[in-house]
Write an enzyme that holds these catalytic residues in place. Structure first.
Site, PDB file in Angstrom:
ATOM      1  N   ASP A 132     -11.257 -10.914  -1.845  1.00  0.00           N
ATOM      2  CA  ASP A 132     -12.150 -11.066  -0.895  1.00  0.00           C
ATOM      3  C   ASP A 132     -13.511 -11.406  -1.465  1.00  0.00           C
ATOM      4  O   ASP A 132     -13.729 -11.999  -2.797  1.00  0.00           O
ATOM      5  CB  ASP A 132     -12.533  -9.584  -0.023  1.00  0.00           C
ATOM      6  CG  ASP A 132     -13.227  -9.825   1.637  1.00  0.00           C
ATOM      7  OD1 ASP A 132     -14.200 -10.200   1.674  1.00  0.00           O
ATOM      8  OD2 ASP A 132     -12.303  -9.604   2.314  1.00  0.00           O
ATOM      9  N   ASP A 141     -18.238   6.678  -0.442  1.00  0.00           N
ATOM     10  CA  ASP A 141     -17.081   6.658   0.166  1.00  0.00           C
ATOM     11  C   ASP A 141     -16.083   5.862  -0.636  1.00  0.00           C
ATOM     12  O   ASP A 141     -14.864   5.940  -0.092  1.00  0.00           O
ATOM     13  CB  ASP A 141     -17.320   6.158   1.573  1.00  0.00           C
ATOM     14  CG  ASP A 141     -17.244   7.278   2.552  1.00  0.00           C
ATOM     15  OD1 ASP A 141     -16.434   8.237   2.364  1.00  0.00           O
ATOM     16  OD2 ASP A 141     -17.745   7.205   3.710  1.00  0.00           O
ATOM     17  N   ASN A 180     -14.199  12.721   3.252  1.00  0.00           N
ATOM     18  CA  ASN A 180     -15.305  13.724   2.315  1.00  0.00           C
ATOM     19  C   ASN A 180     -16.294  14.266   3.256  1.00  0.00           C
ATOM     20  O   ASN A 180     -17.368  14.774   3.077  1.00  0.00           O
ATOM     21  CB  ASN A 180     -15.983  12.687   1.183  1.00  0.00           C
ATOM     22  CG  ASN A 180     -16.535  11.694   1.750  1.00  0.00           C
ATOM     23  OD1 ASN A 180     -16.731  11.263   2.973  1.00  0.00           O
ATOM     24  ND2 ASN A 180     -17.068  10.964   0.688  1.00  0.00           N
ATOM     25  N   VAL A 184     -17.450   7.286   6.845  1.00  0.00           N
ATOM     26  CA  VAL A 184     -16.167   6.814   7.469  1.00  0.00           C
ATOM     27  C   VAL A 184     -14.975   7.223   6.784  1.00  0.00           C
ATOM     28  O   VAL A 184     -15.215   7.928   5.657  1.00  0.00           O
ATOM     29  CB  VAL A 184     -16.019   5.571   7.846  1.00  0.00           C
ATOM     30  CG1 VAL A 184     -17.292   5.066   8.673  1.00  0.00           C
ATOM     31  CG2 VAL A 184     -16.310   4.708   6.569  1.00  0.00           C
ATOM     32  N   ALA A 269      -1.508 -16.054   6.709  1.00  0.00           N
ATOM     33  CA  ALA A 269      -1.010 -15.488   7.548  1.00  0.00           C
ATOM     34  C   ALA A 269       0.383 -16.192   8.099  1.00  0.00           C
ATOM     35  O   ALA A 269       1.292 -15.503   8.525  1.00  0.00           O
ATOM     36  CB  ALA A 269      -1.725 -14.771   8.896  1.00  0.00           C
ATOM     37  N   TYR A 271       2.373 -18.044   6.776  1.00  0.00           N
ATOM     38  CA  TYR A 271       3.623 -17.989   5.812  1.00  0.00           C
ATOM     39  C   TYR A 271       4.756 -16.784   6.386  1.00  0.00           C
ATOM     40  O   TYR A 271       4.160 -15.778   6.579  1.00  0.00           O
ATOM     41  CB  TYR A 271       3.239 -17.690   4.605  1.00  0.00           C
ATOM     42  CG  TYR A 271       2.554 -18.898   3.887  1.00  0.00           C
ATOM     43  CD1 TYR A 271       3.007 -20.056   4.260  1.00  0.00           C
ATOM     44  CD2 TYR A 271       1.368 -19.016   3.169  1.00  0.00           C
ATOM     45  CE1 TYR A 271       2.336 -21.233   3.701  1.00  0.00           C
ATOM     46  CE2 TYR A 271       0.477 -19.995   2.636  1.00  0.00           C
ATOM     47  CZ  TYR A 271       1.409 -21.371   2.896  1.00  0.00           C
ATOM     48  OH  TYR A 271       0.679 -22.185   2.481  1.00  0.00           O
ATOM     49  N   SER A 321     -10.172  -9.756  10.424  1.00  0.00           N
ATOM     50  CA  SER A 321     -10.499  -9.430   8.979  1.00  0.00           C
ATOM     51  C   SER A 321     -10.629  -7.600   8.911  1.00  0.00           C
ATOM     52  O   SER A 321     -10.114  -7.257   7.979  1.00  0.00           O
ATOM     53  CB  SER A 321     -12.039  -9.877   8.567  1.00  0.00           C
ATOM     54  OG  SER A 321     -11.999 -11.320   8.280  1.00  0.00           O
TER      55      SER A 321
END
Length: 490
Positions: A132, A141, A180, A184, A269, A271, A321
């Protein structure tokens, strides 16, 4: 003297071919065997230069004059020459979150990750490569799970996320944000994440860089690859080769269907080597922007997904994504449970896909459909039993001329099963069944499809006293296939 020098310069200039000044293009040159010094020399002789020698696929990325590319294609050592196209992020919609502390990671909860965590299934020890824009490795996080990576844009720099919408960091949070008590939480909060930066601050990169990242993932023994990418609508041989090699090395590839809202699944995707993911909203409805098509394998939350952002922040993004990392996290959880290679092909990729597909919550039309695939990924169900899933799925294909090379092998634990085979062009299917190492003549079978090449047939299998081993051989023309579904009865 000046006149003499001018004449010499002009004469020398006439010796340089016009091709040296022609428009130039970046290409990926694939070879039938690993390229050597003579192949580098050939590119140099054509007024080009090699920019990258790929480590695992037999290819070189080079810059060449337009006029010499066709000459290179005629070289008998060359398998293909394709343009080193630009890869990019799919379009996303974003919304800033006012405060970094909010109670719900709704997508993570929707797919049952909290239930998996209550069983202490959190993805520990699983390596996830995120191809990415990079990751904010200092984010509170993410910093405990971040393990490094590589920057394929600027190779001397760390793979930090410099994108305006924090795309790579956002994806990383959906996968593995720590549990934690703040911000999120990810689907697999104990998984190890690696940043493979192939996209710049504007979200653009090269195909050759993307292939190099996949090669890095193979060399460094990743378990799962997240590719929340867009823009590639054509099948390019070096890209397919790299993805196939990753799966052969035991890596689960998960990729975005695309965000154009059309019936077209983007590459990678599309494939067969990748799990293609579409996007749904809070009501389990397909997101209007989500692409769809027969290649879609699973659906996951992808609308208004809160996750981590650059500089220690948080933001909400939408798109396939965001759906992809939910499935990546799910795959990490299944792998962390120690799922085994049941069909004997040397990897766990088929078994992970089968587990996720067979436990998905069916949406839309009954069975697999182009909008949701097998359905919404459900890690509560996928992690319910580590060793005896309710159903198993396999694909038969006549890839090789030798039927035995096309055979698939799998092992089932003690129990009673029904195996159904849905044909797509095969002439026949042969099955050899072993119980406790002894061939069971009564359960072994051969089924001829005759003229009806699309029919489905079913057989019962019983292994009351121990595990059963099955070898299934497809018979037919190259390219024919069949889908096998095995359902556990008790």
């Amino acid at each position: 003297m000046i006149r003499f020098m001018l004449v010499v310069v002009l004469c020398a200039a006439t010796l340089i071919p016009q091709d040296a000044f022609a428009a130039r293009k970046n290409v990926i040159v694939g070879y039938r065997q690993k390229p050597g010094l003579q192949d580098h020399a050939k590119i140099t002789s054509l007024w080009g230069h090699v920019k990258r020698s790929h480590k695992l696929i037999p290819a070189l990325t080079a810059e060449l004059p337009d006029t010499e590319i066709e000459s290179l294609r005629r070289d008998p050592r060359v398998a293909y020459v394709v343009e080193d196209v630009t890869v990019s992020l799919p379009p996303v919609s974003s919304q800033s979150v006012v405060t970094p502390e909010y109670a719900e990671s709704w997508g993570v909860q929707r797919i049952g990750a909290a239930t998996a965590a209550s069983r202490n299934v959190r993805g520990a020890g699983v390596k996830v490569a995120i191809i990415d824009t990079g990751i904010d490795s200092s984010h509170p996080d993410l910093n405990q799970n971040y393990r490094g990576g590589y920057n394929f844009i600027t190779e001397t720099a760390p793979p930090l996320d410099d994108s305006s919408n924090s795309h790579g960091t956002h994806v990383a949070g959906i996968i593995a944000a720590k549990d934690n008590g703040t911000g999120v939480v990810g689907v697999a909060p104990d998984a190890e994440i690696y940043a493979l930066k192939v996209l710049d601050h504007l979200g653009f990169g090269s195909l050759s860089g993307l292939i190099a990242a996949i090669e890095w993932a193979i060399t460094n023994k990743m378990d799962v690859i997240n590719m929340s990418l867009g823009g590639l609508t054509v099948d390019l041989p070096p890209f397919k080769d790299a993805c196939d090699r990753a799966v052969a090395a035991g890596i689960v590839i998960v990729a975005a269907a695309g965000n154009s809202g059309i019936e077209q699944v983007n590459y990678p995707a599309a494939y067969e080597s990748a799990i293609a993911v579409s996007s749904v909203d809070r009501n389990d409805q397909r997101a209007a922007s989500s692409n769809y098509g027969s290649a879609v394998e699973l659906a996951a939350p992808g609308v208004d997904i809160p996750s981590t952002a650059r500089d220690g922040g948080y933001t909400t993004l939408s798109g396939t994504s965001q759906a992809v990392p939910h499935v990546v996290g799910a795959a990490a959880l299944v792998i962390s449970q120690g799922i085994q290679d049941a069909n004997g092909n040397g990897t766990r990729v088929d078994e992970v896909r089968s587990r996720l597909n067979s436990t998905a919550t069916d949406l839309g039309a009954i069975g697999r459909d182009p909008f949701f695939g097998y359905g919404l990924v459900d890690v509560a169900k996928a992690t319910e039993t580590a060793d005896q899933p309710a159903t198993y799925r396999y694909t038969l294909k006549t890839t090789f001329s030798d039927p035995l090379k096309n055979a698939i092998k799998f092992t089932l634990p003690a129990g009673t099963y029904e195996m159904s085979v849905t044909n797509s062009g095969l002439n026949a299917v042969l099955g050899k069944v072993e119980v406790n190492g002894i061939i069971d003549i009564n359960q072994s079978f051969i089924h001829w499809f005759g003229r009806n090449k699309s029919q489905t047939f079913a057989v019962g299998l019983e292994f009351p006293g121990g595990e059963g081993k099955i070898v299934v051989v497809p018979i037919g023309k190259r390219g024919a296939s069949a889908e096998i579904l095995i359902t556990r009865k008790n």
